[in-house]
Design an enzyme around this catalytic site. Structure first.
Site, PDB file in Angstrom:
ATOM      1  N   HIS A 226       0.471  -1.660  -0.530  1.00  0.00           N
ATOM      2  CA  HIS A 226       0.075  -0.354  -0.442  1.00  0.00           C
ATOM      3  C   HIS A 226       0.876   1.634  -0.043  1.00  0.00           C
ATOM      4  CE1 HIS A 226      -3.089   2.284   0.617  1.00  0.00           C
ATOM      5  NE2 HIS A 226      -3.404   2.605   1.920  1.00  0.00           N
ATOM      6  N   HIS A 265      -2.655  -2.381  -9.746  1.00  0.00           N
ATOM      7  CA  HIS A 265      -3.746  -1.419  -9.025  1.00  0.00           C
ATOM      8  C   HIS A 265      -4.898  -2.861  -9.533  1.00  0.00           C
ATOM      9  CE1 HIS A 265      -6.157   1.329  -7.151  1.00  0.00           C
ATOM     10  NE2 HIS A 265      -5.106   1.699  -6.739  1.00  0.00           N
ATOM     11  N   ASP A 316       1.889   5.400  -6.687  1.00  0.00           N
ATOM     12  CA  ASP A 316       3.685   5.757  -5.621  1.00  0.00           C
ATOM     13  C   ASP A 316       4.246   5.743  -6.501  1.00  0.00           C
ATOM     14  OD1 ASP A 316       2.068   5.431  -3.461  1.00  0.00           O
ATOM     15  OD2 ASP A 316       1.557   3.014  -3.411  1.00  0.00           O
TER      16      ASP A 316
HETATM   17  N1  CMC Z   1       4.239  -6.328 -10.147  1.00  0.00           N
HETATM   18  C1  CMC Z   1       4.292  -7.983 -10.689  1.00  0.00           C
HETATM   19  N2  CMC Z   1       3.412  -8.407 -10.875  1.00  0.00           N
HETATM   20  C2  CMC Z   1       2.284  -7.311 -10.377  1.00  0.00           C
HETATM   21  C3  CMC Z   1       1.919  -6.257  -9.980  1.00  0.00           C
HETATM   22  C4  CMC Z   1       3.731  -5.925 -10.384  1.00  0.00           C
HETATM   23  N3  CMC Z   1       3.769  -4.861  -9.118  1.00  0.00           N
HETATM   24  N4  CMC Z   1       0.981  -5.990  -9.618  1.00  0.00           N
HETATM   25  C5  CMC Z   1       0.522  -7.073 -10.068  1.00  0.00           C
HETATM   26  N5  CMC Z   1       1.333  -8.420 -10.591  1.00  0.00           N
HETATM   27  C6  CMC Z   1       0.364  -9.484 -11.228  1.00  0.00           C
HETATM   28  C7  CMC Z   1       0.457 -10.345 -10.303  1.00  0.00           C
HETATM   29  O1  CMC Z   1       1.740 -11.625  -9.895  1.00  0.00           O
HETATM   30  C8  CMC Z   1      -0.833 -11.325 -10.544  1.00  0.00           C
HETATM   31  O2  CMC Z   1      -0.088 -12.053 -11.880  1.00  0.00           O
HETATM   32  P1  CMC Z   1      -0.732 -13.768 -12.048  1.00  0.00           P
HETATM   33  O3  CMC Z   1      -2.574 -13.574 -12.823  1.00  0.00           O
HETATM   34  O4  CMC Z   1       0.058 -13.755 -12.745  1.00  0.00           O
HETATM   35  O5  CMC Z   1      -0.140 -14.456 -10.350  1.00  0.00           O
HETATM   36  C9  CMC Z   1      -1.953 -10.139 -10.797  1.00  0.00           C
HETATM   37  O6  CMC Z   1      -0.730  -9.698 -11.646  1.00  0.00           O
HETATM   38  C10 CMC Z   1      -2.766  -9.465 -10.549  1.00  0.00           C
HETATM   39  O7  CMC Z   1      -2.645  -9.378  -8.956  1.00  0.00           O
HETATM   40  P2  CMC Z   1      -3.122  -9.597  -7.640  1.00  0.00           P
HETATM   41  O8  CMC Z   1      -1.892  -9.419  -6.574  1.00  0.00           O
HETATM   42  O9  CMC Z   1      -4.229  -9.714  -7.830  1.00  0.00           O
HETATM   43  O10 CMC Z   1      -3.693  -7.987  -7.994  1.00  0.00           O
HETATM   44  P3  CMC Z   1      -4.161  -7.101  -6.679  1.00  0.00           P
HETATM   45  O11 CMC Z   1      -5.387  -6.467  -7.444  1.00  0.00           O
HETATM   46  O12 CMC Z   1      -5.042  -8.286  -5.697  1.00  0.00           O
HETATM   47  O13 CMC Z   1      -3.079  -6.203  -6.565  1.00  0.00           O
HETATM   48  C11 CMC Z   1      -1.506  -4.674  -5.683  1.00  0.00           C
HETATM   49  C12 CMC Z   1      -2.162  -5.195  -5.783  1.00  0.00           C
HETATM   50  C13 CMC Z   1      -1.539  -2.880  -5.896  1.00  0.00           C
HETATM   51  C14 CMC Z   1      -1.514  -4.766  -4.104  1.00  0.00           C
HETATM   52  C15 CMC Z   1      -0.613  -5.335  -6.407  1.00  0.00           C
HETATM   53  O14 CMC Z   1      -0.785  -4.596  -8.210  1.00  0.00           O
HETATM   54  C16 CMC Z   1       0.640  -4.856  -6.281  1.00  0.00           C
HETATM   55  O15 CMC Z   1       1.453  -5.961  -5.288  1.00  0.00           O
HETATM   56  N6  CMC Z   1       1.704  -3.426  -6.432  1.00  0.00           N
HETATM   57  C17 CMC Z   1       2.772  -3.588  -6.007  1.00  0.00           C
HETATM   58  C18 CMC Z   1       2.794  -2.693  -4.860  1.00  0.00           C
HETATM   59  C19 CMC Z   1       2.116  -1.564  -4.476  1.00  0.00           C
HETATM   60  O16 CMC Z   1       2.841  -0.822  -6.085  1.00  0.00           O
HETATM   61  N7  CMC Z   1       1.033  -0.751  -4.127  1.00  0.00           N
HETATM   62  C20 CMC Z   1       0.868   0.492  -4.416  1.00  0.00           C
HETATM   63  C21 CMC Z   1      -0.489   0.031  -4.822  1.00  0.00           C
HETATM   64  S1  CMC Z   1      -1.902   2.118  -5.527  1.00  0.00           S
HETATM   65  C22 CMC Z   1      -1.480   3.159  -4.077  1.00  0.00           C
HETATM   66  C23 CMC Z   1      -2.276   2.627  -2.785  1.00  0.00           C
HETATM   67  O17 CMC Z   1      -3.031   2.273  -2.371  1.00  0.00           O
HETATM   68  O18 CMC Z   1      -0.873   2.410  -1.799  1.00  0.00           O
END
Ligand code: CMC
Length: 380
Positions: A226, A265, A316
């Site tokens: 986050h 996201h 971010d």
């Molecule tokens: N790097 C690599 N792969 C990713 C990323 C990433 N940053 N984000 C999503 N994916 C992939 C993930 O591995 C999965 O792939 P697969 O289907 O092949 O297994 C797919 O995309 C779906 O990921 P998820 O974790 O189910 O998606 P989510 O909606 O649960 O998570 C997220 C959203 C923001 C937590 C995630 O994209 C992430 O961990 N990003 C990196 C951390 C980040 O930048 N966080 C800030 C979010 S925005 C501002 C805030 O709220 O703070």
């Protein structure tokens, strides 16, 4: 229904679950649009001020000139932290990280509430404005004490963002620094039911007080998935070092199953409008403040993350080189995010109190079947 059938109904991470009705903000994930009370957040960032956006999010309408002046005065009147809070910051045990110190400090503010039994909307609004106004003072005071420097009192002649820079660094910021910090704070002010806001609403829904709800939110924002993603994204840019190393770095991370911080996201499917505006800010900044290499590095990472995994940057990612270029230490990126999001938390906490029901989802049980207790001495 069998357990396995039931499990299929579980919305992991509550994805797609609608858990509240809100008037505060709207995200169109397909179009990549974010609005605060009907106003495009990027338009507000370009034209408005953090104080004006605070008023909007707390009152659902933009203020007229008289209302804005009164609101700014109320924020000014609340900036100074109490002597008790200053003492607490001086005497925190160990060497807590800035987010931990902020969480403890905000939690402690309940102790100096002059009318704790008054749970009216107006009392909670006053508390919200007090917390929002003091969070930058807490962050700056703790930061300076940690550096072995004397804390600096707020300067009433400066706006909220400019005063934050002043209290941190002991110098009045240049107009461009204050303006870009203000813009970043507006863009991070509110974002629907993100994890920290949802956590705040869960706490408020038990009718715990606003300090408890803020404390929950700060603790939740601190996680790397986050609010800490901004600092992690900057560490990544520093680790990569130069644009020619981006391609192999991203490939290596993805092959190792690691996340690219500041990318992806839950809601945006075509890009995060806040990231796009901060990329523009970064481009404007180059040559005035900051180092031009961050823009080219960041754009190369954006390109490779999209080519290799179809990922888009979130707020971010571009926040990281923007704040770094503005001179903020990386450890303060997430506290700055917290100071910005404080207004979104406050608006949602008040909205939750206005129409409350305890938030209590179900879980599918997959543990041992029902069984009888056996006294310890009889167990094998
Ligand atoms: N790097 C690599 N792969 C990713 C990323 C990433 N940053 N984000 C999503 N994916 C992939 C993930 O591995 C999965 O792939 P697969 O289907 O092949 O297994 C797919 O995309 C779906 O990921 P998820 O974790 O189910 O998606 P989510 O909606 O649960 O998570 C997220 C959203 C923001 C937590 C995630 O994209 C992430 O961990 N990003 C990196 C951390 C980040 O930048 N966080 C800030 C979010 S925005 C501002 C805030 O709220 O703070």
């Amino acid at each position: 229904m069998s357990m396995w059938e039931a499990e299929e109904k579980v919305a992991r991470g509550l994805a797609g679950v609608v858990a509240a009705v809100t008037r505060i903000s709207h995200i169109d994930g397909e179009k990549g649009e974010l609005s605060y009370c009907g106003y495009d957040a990027t338009e507000l960032a370009r034209n408005s001020s953090f104080e004006e956006v605070c008023y909007l999010l707390l009152h659902d309408e933009l203020p007229n000139a008289r209302q804005l002046a009164a609101f700014k005065q109320q924020m000014l009147d609340n900036r100074q932290i109490s002597p008790a809070l200053l003492e607490l910051l001086r005497n925190l045990p160990g060497a807590p990280k800035p987010m931990d110190a902020l969480r403890t400090a905000v939690s402690s503010m309940s102790a100096t509430d002059s009318s704790p039994s008054d749970v009216s909307r107006s009392a909670n609004m006053r508390r919200a404005i007090r917390i929002i106004s003091q969070m930058p003072t807490i962050v700056a005071t703790h930061w300076r004490l940690r550096q072995g420097e004397k804390p600096i009192d707020p300067d009433p002649s400066l706006g909220h963002a400019a005063n934050f820079i002043y209290m941190l660094f002991g110098r009045a910021p240049r107009d461009i620094e204050a303006r870009f910090t203000d813009m970043a704070m507006i863009l991070m002010a509110e974002h629907g039911l993100n994890a920290s806001t949802f956590a705040a609403r869960v706490t408020a829904a038990t009718l715990a007080d606003i300090y408890a709800a803020f404390t929950t939110a700060i603790g939740t924002l601190a996680g790397p998935l986050h609010g800490s993603a901004n600092a992690e994204a900057m560490k990544m840019l520093l680790e990569i070092g130069s644009p020619d190393k981006v391609e192999s770095y991203i490939r290596g991370q993805l092959m190792a199953g690691k996340r690219i911080m500041g990318f992806g996201h839950r809601v945006y499917k075509t890009g995060d409008p806040r990231a796009m505006l901060l990329r523009e800010v970064l481009a404007t900044m180059d040559g005035e403040v900051g180092n031009p290499r961050w823009l080219s590095m960041a754009m190369e990472v954006e390109d490779q993350a999209h080519r290799q995994k179809g990922l888009y940057p979130n707020v971010d990612f571009y926040c990281a080189p923007t704040l770094y270029s503005l001179g903020f230490p990386m450890e303060l990126f997430t506290p700055l995010f917290a100071c910005s999001r404080s207004v979104g938390w406050a608006a949602h906490i008040l909205e939750q109190y206005d129409d409350n029901r305890v938030i209590r989802p179900d879980a599918v049980y997959k543990g041992a079947p029902r069984r009888s207790y056996i006294p310890c001495e009889e167990r094998k």
